[in-house]
Design an enzyme around this catalytic site. Sequence first.
Site, PDB file in Angstrom:
ATOM      1  CB  SER A 163      -0.876  -0.046   1.254  1.00 29.72           C
ATOM      2  OG  SER A 163      -1.993   0.780   1.123  1.00 29.72           O
ATOM      3  N   GLY A 179      -3.209  -0.502  -3.765  1.00 33.21           N
ATOM      4  CA  GLY A 179      -1.875  -0.057  -3.389  1.00 33.21           C
ATOM      5  C   GLY A 179      -1.431   1.284  -3.912  1.00 33.21           C
ATOM      6  CD  GLU A 198      -8.951  -6.670  -3.767  1.00 31.93           C
ATOM      7  OE1 GLU A 198      -9.566  -7.713  -3.858  1.00 31.93           O
ATOM      8  OE2 GLU A 198      -7.869  -6.578  -3.168  1.00 31.93           O
ATOM      9  N   GLY A 230      -8.268   1.193  -2.181  1.00 33.40           N
ATOM     10  CA  GLY A 230      -8.791   1.718  -0.924  1.00 33.40           C
ATOM     11  C   GLY A 230      -8.348   3.149  -0.707  1.00 33.40           C
ATOM     12  NE  ARG A 231      -2.365   4.155   1.250  1.00 32.27           N
ATOM     13  CZ  ARG A 231      -2.057   3.987   2.528  1.00 32.27           C
ATOM     14  NH1 ARG A 231      -2.087   5.032   3.325  1.00 32.27           N
ATOM     15  NH2 ARG A 231      -1.726   2.801   3.010  1.00 32.27           N
ATOM     16  CE1 TYR A 239       1.347   0.513   9.061  1.00 33.74           C
ATOM     17  CE2 TYR A 239      -0.197   2.272   8.560  1.00 33.74           C
ATOM     18  CZ  TYR A 239       0.063   0.932   8.778  1.00 33.74           C
ATOM     19  OH  TYR A 239      -0.958   0.032   8.709  1.00 33.74           O
ATOM     20  CB  CYS A 256      -0.883   8.439  28.554  1.00 28.52           C
ATOM     21  SG  CYS A 256      -2.235   9.303  29.326  1.00 28.52           S
ATOM     22  CD  GLU A 257       1.815   5.153  24.244  1.00 29.25           C
ATOM     23  OE1 GLU A 257       3.023   5.063  23.951  1.00 29.25           O
ATOM     24  OE2 GLU A 257       1.160   4.255  24.792  1.00 29.25           O
ATOM     25  CE1 TYR A 302      -6.373   0.521   4.904  1.00 34.00           C
ATOM     26  CE2 TYR A 302      -5.469   2.174   3.430  1.00 34.00           C
ATOM     27  CZ  TYR A 302      -6.010   0.917   3.642  1.00 34.00           C
ATOM     28  OH  TYR A 302      -6.177   0.064   2.585  1.00 34.00           O
TER      29      TYR A 302
HETATM   30  C1  LIG Z   1      -5.942  -7.442  -0.212  1.00 41.37           C
HETATM   31  C2  LIG Z   1      -5.971  -5.970  -0.261  1.00 41.37           C
HETATM   32  N1  LIG Z   1      -6.567  -5.384  -1.307  1.00 41.37           N
HETATM   33  C3  LIG Z   1      -6.639  -4.036  -1.394  1.00 41.37           C
HETATM   34  C4  LIG Z   1      -6.091  -3.234  -0.417  1.00 41.37           C
HETATM   35  C5  LIG Z   1      -6.222  -1.759  -0.553  1.00 41.37           C
HETATM   36  O1  LIG Z   1      -4.992  -1.166  -0.668  1.00 41.37           O
HETATM   37  P1  LIG Z   1      -4.898   0.403  -0.838  1.00 41.37           P
HETATM   38  O2  LIG Z   1      -5.708   1.008   0.236  1.00 41.37           O
HETATM   39  O3  LIG Z   1      -3.461   0.686  -0.697  1.00 41.37           O
HETATM   40  O4  LIG Z   1      -5.422   0.719  -2.206  1.00 41.37           O
HETATM   41  C6  LIG Z   1      -5.438  -3.809   0.681  1.00 41.37           C
HETATM   42  C7  LIG Z   1      -4.828  -2.976   1.707  1.00 41.37           C
HETATM   43  O5  LIG Z   1      -4.107  -3.350   2.559  1.00 41.37           O
HETATM   44  C8  LIG Z   1      -5.387  -5.225   0.763  1.00 41.37           C
HETATM   45  O6  LIG Z   1      -4.804  -5.829   1.788  1.00 41.37           O
END
Ligand SMILES: Cc1ncc(COP(=O)(O)O)c(C=O)c1O
Length: 443
Positions: A213, A251, A295, A297-298, A339, A366-367, A396
């Site tokens: 990612s 990713g 797929e 996400g980010r 991270y 508290c860190e 995230y």
């Molecule tokens: C299997 C899988 N697919 C897709 C994603 C989405 O990745 P990103 O948010 O980097 O696009 C992740 C994120 O960890 C993942 O584990």
Amino acid sequence: MAAAIALGLLPRSARVDEGGRLVIGGCDVEGLAETFGTPLYVYCEAELRARCGEYRDAFGVDAVSYAGKAFLCGAMARLVDEEGLRLDVATGGELHVARRAGFPATRIVYHGNNKSEAELRAGLEQGVGRIVVDSFDELDRIERLVADGLPAPRVLVRVTPGVEAHTHEYIATGADDSKFGFTVSNGTAREAALRVAKSDAMELTGFHCHIGSQILVLESFALAATVVADLAAEVARQTGAPVDEINLGGGLGVPYTADELDAPSIATFAATVRDAYARACRGAGLDPAPHLTMEAGRSIAAPAGITLYAVGTVKEIPGVRTYVAVDGGMSDNPRPATYGAEYEAFLPARVTAPRPLTVAVAGKHCEQGDILVREAHLPADTAVDDVLATPVTGAYCSSMASNYNLVPRPAVVFVGDGRARVVVRRESLDDLVDRDEFESEGD
Ligand SMILES: Cc1ncc(COP(=O)(O)O)c(C=O)c1O
């Protein structure tokens, strides 16, 4: 002196009004903090939809899943459904939220490196479109469940292609030393695929890999595509059946700070991946090429979100550093502590003001490591009660939020067309004790 916050780090509906105040989705951002309290996750709905659309246009219909782990709630599941994407869920919890929001099971891709029998049962009972199988133990479980009478699922075999993605060690998953998937280099992936192909309890639909990612250097995707296409071709030869689908995961990275603004766009990413994939399939003799799926996400959720905080204390240590502490921190955004992720900060009520102050934006936990922004640039008159924002926090952050120090989790608000709606309410103190059995002691 640092310039004003770069608008490129904000949703594209962002504009600065005549008074130098930030407006997103037609809503005054500081006003959102006043109305809904802080900390607050704010998402620009148009940005979320635009990014879903960019992926859809770039890869085609029925080719892209939104990865719910980046940020999921009922409203987000509905939005993803309306935008025509598939949905990737990674646990029974994500499956539950998606299904409760009416997301069609057939467009769900079910992930997880350690799905329990109960999680698999729920997926099979509901008829999820694809299960991404990750281990031999999972194959055993599916076979038992199907023997019990549940329907045989369509399966993608998750493989680890042995590719190093240029990203943080914890979010790189494609190299051999990974908890995810079946290793290609030692033959385990081929063995798993052949077992699935032979099993009456599963239908081998294709292969899946996800190399990591926050990837900004795209070459790794071409390497992964080659490894997976070669494997798919070999398995197709051995089984005599074509492979329908290859999913190259997600990713794509996003710019978190002004010096990352040249990160590849979704369109560039798509063109690079599609091209590399076509070459990989040609090279492997896969003709026609299996349906390419992705797929994301980010790169859909992160740039659509910002987080608002209230400044509570300003502590200057002469000659050392100034800490500006806000009313949230590592519980609503664990990425800097986990991270070493970098962010920027700014004051939405004074967006164009010069930012000569260099400070650390600290959380309230508290860190000592609870630092949201190590080197933030803020206006000289930054003071207690100012609303402070961190951009690019749509992925995230809320999904990884915790109740550390028993801090209630923030509300989530969607904005658009000058209106704001709460899509996840703020946690209350009562929510924090909801599962606490103390009251029933001695009953
Ligand atoms: C299997 C899988 N697919 C897709 C994603 C989405 O990745 P990103 O948010 O980097 O696009 C992740 C994120 O960890 C993942 O584990």
